[in-house]
Structures are given as structure tokens and as C-alpha cells.
Design an enzyme around this catalytic site. Structure first.
Site, PDB file in Angstrom:
ATOM      1  N   SER A 139      30.503 -68.967  20.234  1.00 29.97           N
ATOM      2  CA  SER A 139      29.184 -68.626  19.698  1.00 29.97           C
ATOM      3  C   SER A 139      28.512 -67.559  20.559  1.00 29.97           C
ATOM      4  O   SER A 139      29.075 -66.477  20.749  1.00 29.97           O
ATOM      5  CB  SER A 139      28.336 -69.891  19.570  1.00 29.97           C
ATOM      6  OG  SER A 139      27.184 -69.661  18.797  1.00 29.97           O
ATOM      7  N   ASP A 194      30.243 -70.078   7.752  1.00 29.74           N
ATOM      8  CA  ASP A 194      29.401 -69.673   8.877  1.00 29.74           C
ATOM      9  C   ASP A 194      28.888 -68.265   8.593  1.00 29.74           C
ATOM     10  O   ASP A 194      29.676 -67.366   8.282  1.00 29.74           O
ATOM     11  CB  ASP A 194      30.247 -69.675  10.158  1.00 29.74           C
ATOM     12  CG  ASP A 194      29.478 -69.354  11.421  1.00 29.74           C
ATOM     13  OD1 ASP A 194      28.332 -68.881  11.338  1.00 29.74           O
ATOM     14  OD2 ASP A 194      30.037 -69.558  12.515  1.00 29.74           O
ATOM     15  N   HIS A 232      30.238 -73.755  11.953  1.00 27.64           N
ATOM     16  CA  HIS A 232      29.855 -73.349  13.304  1.00 27.64           C
ATOM     17  C   HIS A 232      29.756 -74.585  14.204  1.00 27.64           C
ATOM     18  O   HIS A 232      29.260 -75.630  13.808  1.00 27.64           O
ATOM     19  CB  HIS A 232      28.510 -72.630  13.262  1.00 27.64           C
ATOM     20  CG  HIS A 232      28.221 -71.833  14.484  1.00 27.64           C
ATOM     21  ND1 HIS A 232      28.699 -70.562  14.676  1.00 27.64           N
ATOM     22  CD2 HIS A 232      27.510 -72.135  15.608  1.00 27.64           C
ATOM     23  CE1 HIS A 232      28.297 -70.105  15.839  1.00 27.64           C
ATOM     24  NE2 HIS A 232      27.578 -71.042  16.432  1.00 27.64           N
TER      25      HIS A 232
END
Length: 308
Positions: A149, A243, A273
Site C-alpha cells: 500500500s 481495489d 486492498h
């Protein structure tokens, strides 16, 4: 988007369990409250470290790092945790780093970079860069950059800055990263309301990191803001199909290919995610984590098993 068909029941169970600890409206909490619920959520999913992994903590300049070693490692992984540059710490990704160490045999150095809003960009980049310089001076054998991320974005920023400055970067493995892609990309529209991360969440965290000002033409902020993608190390990216950030990987891969580099994009069907936390409970996430570990191990050995 029909998520009932795209996402299997195992993944839905993971999404529901995450929501018990970290509800969808958490962005409405204060920063301290967000960190508290995120840390409790991470602790709920955390697995014990393997007994073969030895852990120590150090300060690099002003940056705390946690070092994982098993045996006599010949390579080093620098890991940057996710959390939107706002939440997360050494503990939130402790088990991920421990398992990467155990399964690859590589040393893992986890970076406790400063968080926004107390520390806006470029504080996070400065911390990660300082740790990479320290790794290059301290350990032999080369380093693989990795992160999930926000940590994936940070790793990519560091990889781009390292060109011509540090020769020890063997590759980078980016896990559902945001890379500064255009919000007109299809995934931002198709998955604007995806479980676990929405487009509004992406904008919220970006605003905190930048202090509410728009950052442009700064590859230390977002790698896709660069104009030169030549000379990057071999790059492997893993995206969750459900996502909004998914197509950042496509854009980054295409930019690296156009510059003559090696890049592989693996889009994980039916995943969302944050799926690293599901690697022990969801078959798709378990399989993806195996691929992630193999990518880290392969890049560390300077092996490129993917087709051009």
C-alpha cells in the site's frame, strides 16, 4: 460492480472480521483514534513469530528499524509498511516481515518512518532513504525493496531516487501500491466503492500526507510523477483486482517497459486492498503471499522467471 460474484466467501469473512475492528467510517475518527483502532485490528490478525527468527531493534539516525534474521542471511529486504502514511508501525506488519525472513532466509529491515499529519511529505521519503543508505553501508549482498500500500509507493519512490546513487538495489516488490496514478484510470471508477478501500479514502490519506496541497512533478512523492523510468531495478507488482489502486500497477509497468526495463504486474482476482492480513485464512491471499515471497527471493538471487 457486483462484488458478491467477484469476491468469494472466505474473503467476505475476512472483510467482515476487519470491519469488526476497523469500521468503514474510521476516516471520520481523529488521527489518534484511527491509529488506535488500526493497531487493535492489526493485533487481532497478527500471527506469532517463528522461533527461528531473531529480532533486534536499532536507530538509524532518527529512524527506528526492526531487523529480522534467520541463520546467516546473504541478502537484505527493506520493508515499508502500509497505512496511508497515517497509521501503521513496526508492530502492525511484524508477522509479515517475520514470515518473509523465515521463508526467504533473507534479513528483513522494517522501517518505522514518520507519519502524517505530524510529519508531512517528504518526511516519509527522507526516513526510508536514510535507512536504505544505512543498509547499503552496513550489509553486503544487495537489497530488495518491498512494501504494501503506502509502503509500496514509498519503496518505489526510493527505488527511483536510488538510480545513480546506490548500486545495491536488486529489485522491488510492490504489494497493492498506490503509485500516484491518474484517477481517470478505469480501476478508480470501477472500484470507487470497493470494500476495504474507496476512492474517497485514497483522496483523504493523500490530503493528509501533503498537508492539503497538491504535489506535482515530484517522484519522491509519487513514482508516476517522474518523467524518466529508465534504469529502474527489476520490478514485480501485486494488485488486488477489487481495489481502486489496481491500475496504478498497470501504468507503472507500462512506463518501465517503455523505458526498456523489467516489470511484471500480477493482478490477484477476487482480492481486496489489505489482503496480506488474510494470508492465513483466505486461499487466494495465501497463494498470493506465496507468489510475493517467491518474487522477493527470486529478485534477491537476480533471477527473473517472468516472460518479457
Amino acid at each position: 460492480m457486483d462484488y458478491e460474484k467477484l469476491i468469494d466467501e472466505e474473503t467476505w469473512a475476512f472483510i467482515r472480521e476487519t470491519g469488526r475492528h476497523y469500521p468503514e467510517d474510521s476516516v471520520g475518527l481523529t488521527i489518534d483514534e484511527q491509529r488506535e483502532v488500526y493497531n487493535k485490528m492489526a493485533a487481532a490478525f497478527r500471527k506469532p513469530r517463528s522461533a527461528v527468527v531473531e529480532v533486534s531493534e536499532h536507530i538509524v539516525g532518527t529512524v527506528s528499524v526492526r531487523i529480522y534474521e534467520a541463520g546467516d542471511p546473504t541478502r537484505t529486504v527493506m520493508y515499508c509498511h502500509g497505512g496511508g502514511f497515517v497509521v501503521g508501525d513496526l508492530n502492525s506488519h511484524d508477522d509479515v516481515c517475520s514470515e518473509i525472513c523465515e521463508q526467504t532466509g533473507y534479513r528483513v529491515v522494517s522501517v518505522d518512518y514518520r507519519l502524517a499529519p505530524e510529519h508531512e511529505h517528504p518526511a516519509q521519503f527522507d526516513d526510508a532513504w536514510a535507512v536504505l543508505e544505512w543498509i547499503a553501508k552496513t550489509y553486503e549482498g544487495g537489497v530488495v525493496l518491498a512494501g504494501d500500500s503506502a509502503g509500496g509507493m514509498l519503496s518505489a519512490c526510493v527505488a527511483q531516487h536510488a538510480r545513480g546513487r546506490i548500486d545495491d538495489v536488486l529489485g522491488q516488490v510492490l504489494i497493492y501500491p498506490g503509485l500516484g496514478g491518474d484517477h481517470a484510470l478505469p480501476s478508480y471508477r470501477e472500484h470507487a466503492q470497493a470494500p476495504m478501500l474507496t476512492l474517497e479514502d485514497v483522496k483523504f490519506y493523500a490530503g493528509i500526507r501533503s498537508g492539503g496541497t497538491e504535489v506535482q512533478n515530484d517522484p519522491t512523492y509519487a513514482p508516476l510523477q517522474d518523467s524518466d523510468f529508465a534504469g529502474l531495478p527489476p520490478t514485480v507488482m501485486f494488485s488486488a483486482d477489487c481495489d481502486p489502486l489496481r491500475d496504478d500497477c498497470r501504468a507503472y509497468r507500462d512506463a518501465i517497459h517503455a523505458a526498456g526495463g523489467l516489470a511484471e504486474w500480477i493482478n490477484e482476482a477476487g482480492l481486496v486492498h489489505g489482503y496480506l492480513r488474510a494470508r492465513h485464512s483466505v486461499g487466494r491471499a495465501r497463494d498470493s503471499f506465496e507468489r510475493i515471497v517467491l518474487a522477493i527471493e527470486g529478485l534477491g538471487q537476480e533471477i527473473w522467471p517472468y516472460e518479457d
